[in-house]
Scaffold this active site. Structure first.
Site, PDB file in Angstrom:
ATOM      1  CG  ASP A  43      88.179 -41.020 -26.124  1.00  0.00           C
ATOM      2  OD1 ASP A  43      87.184 -41.340 -25.444  1.00  0.00           O
ATOM      3  OD2 ASP A  43      88.138 -40.160 -27.018  1.00  0.00           O
ATOM      4  CG  HIS A 247      83.404 -54.873   1.309  1.00  0.00           C
ATOM      5  ND1 HIS A 247      84.439 -55.744   1.133  1.00  0.00           N
ATOM      6  CD2 HIS A 247      83.694 -54.187   2.445  1.00  0.00           C
ATOM      7  CE1 HIS A 247      85.313 -55.612   2.125  1.00  0.00           C
ATOM      8  NE2 HIS A 247      84.886 -54.665   2.934  1.00  0.00           N
ATOM      9  CG  ASP A 264      82.244 -47.763   5.792  1.00  0.00           C
ATOM     10  OD1 ASP A 264      82.977 -46.754   5.785  1.00  0.00           O
ATOM     11  OD2 ASP A 264      82.663 -48.916   6.020  1.00  0.00           O
ATOM     12  CG  ASP A 275      87.058 -46.152   7.003  1.00  0.00           C
ATOM     13  OD1 ASP A 275      85.850 -46.174   6.696  1.00  0.00           O
ATOM     14  OD2 ASP A 275      87.759 -47.171   7.109  1.00  0.00           O
ATOM     15  CG  HIS A 354      84.081 -56.694  10.225  1.00  0.00           C
ATOM     16  ND1 HIS A 354      84.491 -55.772  11.164  1.00  0.00           N
ATOM     17  CD2 HIS A 354      82.757 -56.458  10.030  1.00  0.00           C
ATOM     18  CE1 HIS A 354      83.467 -55.004  11.504  1.00  0.00           C
ATOM     19  NE2 HIS A 354      82.392 -55.413  10.846  1.00  0.00           N
ATOM     20  CG  HIS A 358      91.307 -50.593   8.480  1.00  0.00           C
ATOM     21  ND1 HIS A 358      91.538 -49.322   8.014  1.00  0.00           N
ATOM     22  CD2 HIS A 358      89.949 -50.734   8.449  1.00  0.00           C
ATOM     23  CE1 HIS A 358      90.394 -48.743   7.692  1.00  0.00           C
ATOM     24  NE2 HIS A 358      89.401 -49.576   7.955  1.00  0.00           N
ATOM     25  CG  HIS A 365      91.583 -51.206   4.106  1.00  0.00           C
ATOM     26  ND1 HIS A 365      90.882 -52.030   3.265  1.00  0.00           N
ATOM     27  CD2 HIS A 365      90.660 -50.688   4.958  1.00  0.00           C
ATOM     28  CE1 HIS A 365      89.603 -52.010   3.607  1.00  0.00           C
ATOM     29  NE2 HIS A 365      89.442 -51.205   4.627  1.00  0.00           N
ATOM     30  CD  GLU A 388      86.221 -50.737  10.192  1.00  0.00           C
ATOM     31  OE1 GLU A 388      85.221 -50.894   9.479  1.00  0.00           O
ATOM     32  OE2 GLU A 388      87.337 -50.434   9.746  1.00  0.00           O
ATOM     33  CE1 TYR A 392      77.821 -55.001   9.555  1.00  0.00           C
ATOM     34  CE2 TYR A 392      79.216 -56.550  10.757  1.00  0.00           C
ATOM     35  CZ  TYR A 392      79.025 -55.308  10.207  1.00  0.00           C
ATOM     36  OH  TYR A 392      80.011 -54.357  10.302  1.00  0.00           O
ATOM     37  NE  ARG A 410      81.450 -50.970   8.769  1.00  0.00           N
ATOM     38  CZ  ARG A 410      80.779 -51.576   7.805  1.00  0.00           C
ATOM     39  NH1 ARG A 410      80.213 -52.742   8.015  1.00  0.00           N
ATOM     40  NH2 ARG A 410      80.639 -51.015   6.632  1.00  0.00           N
ATOM     41  CD  GLU A 412      85.259 -47.414   9.640  1.00  0.00           C
ATOM     42  OE1 GLU A 412      84.327 -47.416   8.803  1.00  0.00           O
ATOM     43  OE2 GLU A 412      86.415 -47.807   9.392  1.00  0.00           O
TER      44      GLU A 412
END
Ligand code: GLY
Ligand code: MN
Ligand code: MN
Length: 452
Positions: A43, A247, A264, A275, A354, A358, A365, A388, A392, A410, A412
């Protein structure tokens, strides 16, 4: 960073509705449902977050609501269906505007209890030739819309006129959302500022032996302290090779001496996202291989930011990162061959899999087409995007020297296109090697002093 007070004015919500209505085909109606409440466990619900399209047009944060725009309607063009006021429910679950508040405080021309939707909405649709509606997001609501249309169709013999056409509302609305107003940029700057403060805080407190989630906690603390009610997306805190998982959100490993950590994370503020990614050494000092790859990612990011300006196509920043990264990887010996041929063969994707960014806005995004008429969209003033790039090197990549393996980087930033070029909303988080090392060394010194 202290709490911000900037927000979208009521007038701007009204202007957005007017702009949308002016673009709608003659004799049409638009229907936008609020986001649904989602159960988290038994609940207990997930914290409610209004649908971005709905909030963009209304500023109305409550669930169980439907926004209708009916240009030219005699009793008011903007109709809001919402929950009725209810003393008991309000004591338990919080304040409701009710249809009276929807008119008085949210600019609706007309408002009705949500329970009356089935009775009233077919009447609003009837006689309109076109319905603007985003099919496919809420299957239950899709069925309801079809039921209303069928109700009208069933009365066709009595002279009722069902709509002949459904048009995807997203085409118009998402194009509007792509161009940010001055006020939207201010709100995005506030989201960026609190995220900047959190990234600096993480660099300051980080030391070997901490857990990834302890750094995540620093972000949640800083965001909330500044007035953000939620992160814009689940924070990624990846130490060592976890930084190579794009991710990664487990955030439950120990941060080890000698490794990098990739973070990130960005705040959502007033429904707008920041971001940011930064990667830095857990012990405060980059090793030689870490530094070599880091400086290559940074060089590519700066090259991309330079070409993020009006008149250039959307893919110009991405192409800039690919060129710099491929050249650098050849120089460092991670790739072998001719740069042009390696780019053509997309060899860089072994390490950079990647795209460079974006759109950014109410959704991390964000909405907006990347191609128009089959061609990359041209960048224009008011568009906001991330830049970004990353490298890797998988921990089990036997194609490369051992010293590179398990390094994930990375960098960004959030960039708004201006009349003459761009502005980096997140520029205040250090990203040069010496700046990061200096910031971390100063924080370590303070820490050691306190511990003595
Ligand atoms: N944080 C998600 C992204 O960078 O796209
Ligand atoms: Mn990100
Ligand atoms: Mn991003």
């Amino acid at each position: 960073m202290t709490k911000s007070s900037v927000s979208i004015a009521k007038k701007e919500f009204a202007e957005r509705r007017q702009e949308l209505m002016a673009m709608m085909e003659p004799n049409s109606i638009a229907i936008v449902p609020a986001a649904q409440v989602k159960v988290r466990n038994r609940d207990c619900d997930h914290a409610y977050r209004q649908d971005s399209d709905f909030i963009y047009l209304s500023g109305f944060e409550e669930p169980e609501a439907v926004l209708v725009l009916a240009p030219g309607r005699e009793h008011g063009e903007y109709v809001l269906f919402c929950r009725e006021r209810d003393r008991t429910m309000e004591i338990w679950n919080g304040y409701r505007a009710g249809p009276e508040g929807a008119v008085k405080d949210f600019g609706a021309n007309d408002a009705f209890p949500i329970g009356d939707l089935d009775d009233i909405l077919p009447g609003l649709i009837e006689g309109r030739e076109r319905v603007y509606y985003a099919m496919g997001n809420l299957p239950e609501f899709d069925r309801q819309v079809m039921n209303w249309v069928n109700t009208i169709r069933s009365k066709a013999r009595t002279g009722a006129n069902p709509p002949g056409e459904f048009i995807d509302l997203h085409h118009l609305l998402h194009d509007m959302r792509l161009y940010k107003s001055k006020r939207e940029i201010k709100v995005m700057q506030a989201a960026a500022d609190m995220s900047v403060a959190a990234h600096i805080r993480a660099m300051e407190v980080c030391e070997p032996g901490m857990m990834e989630y302890e750094l995540e906690a620093e972000f949640l603390h800083e965001f909330t302290r500044c007035g953000s009610r939620a992160p814009a997306y689940t924070s990624i805190v990846g130490g060592g090779a976890n930084g190579c998982i794009l991710h990664y959100i487990e955030n439950n490993a120990e941060l080890k001496d000698g490794d990098l950590v990739l973070i990130d994370a960005g705040a959502e503020y007033q429904y707008y996202a920041a971001d940011i990614t930064r990667t830095f050494p857990i012990n405060g000092t980059f090793s030689e291989p870490q530094k070599a790859l880091y400086e290559l990612v940074l060089k590519s990011q700066l090259a991309a930011i330079r070409v993020a300006k009006p008149g250039n196509p959307w893919n110009a920043p991405h192409d800039a990162t690919v060129k710099v990264i491929t050249q650098g990887l050849v120089k460092l010996g991670l790739l072998t061959g001719k740069v042009d041929e390696l780019i053509e063969a997309e060899a860089y994707r072994q390490f950079y899999m990647h795209r460079a960014g974006h759109w950014l806005g109410m959704d991390v995004h964000d909405v907006g087409d990347y191609k128009v008429g089959g061609e990359w969209r041209v960048l224009e003033e008011g568009m906001v995007l991330t830049i970004e790039p990353g490298i890797y090197v998988s921990p089990d990549d036997l194609d490369v020297d051992e010293k590179w393996r398990g390094i994930g980087i990375r960098i960004e930033d959030d960039v708004v296109i201006t009349a003459k070029g761009n502005k980096v909303l997140t520029a205040k988080v250090p990203k040069k090697v010496d700046e990061i090392e200096a910031l971390m060394a100063a924080a370590q010194k303070q820490r050691n002093k306190k511990r003595k």
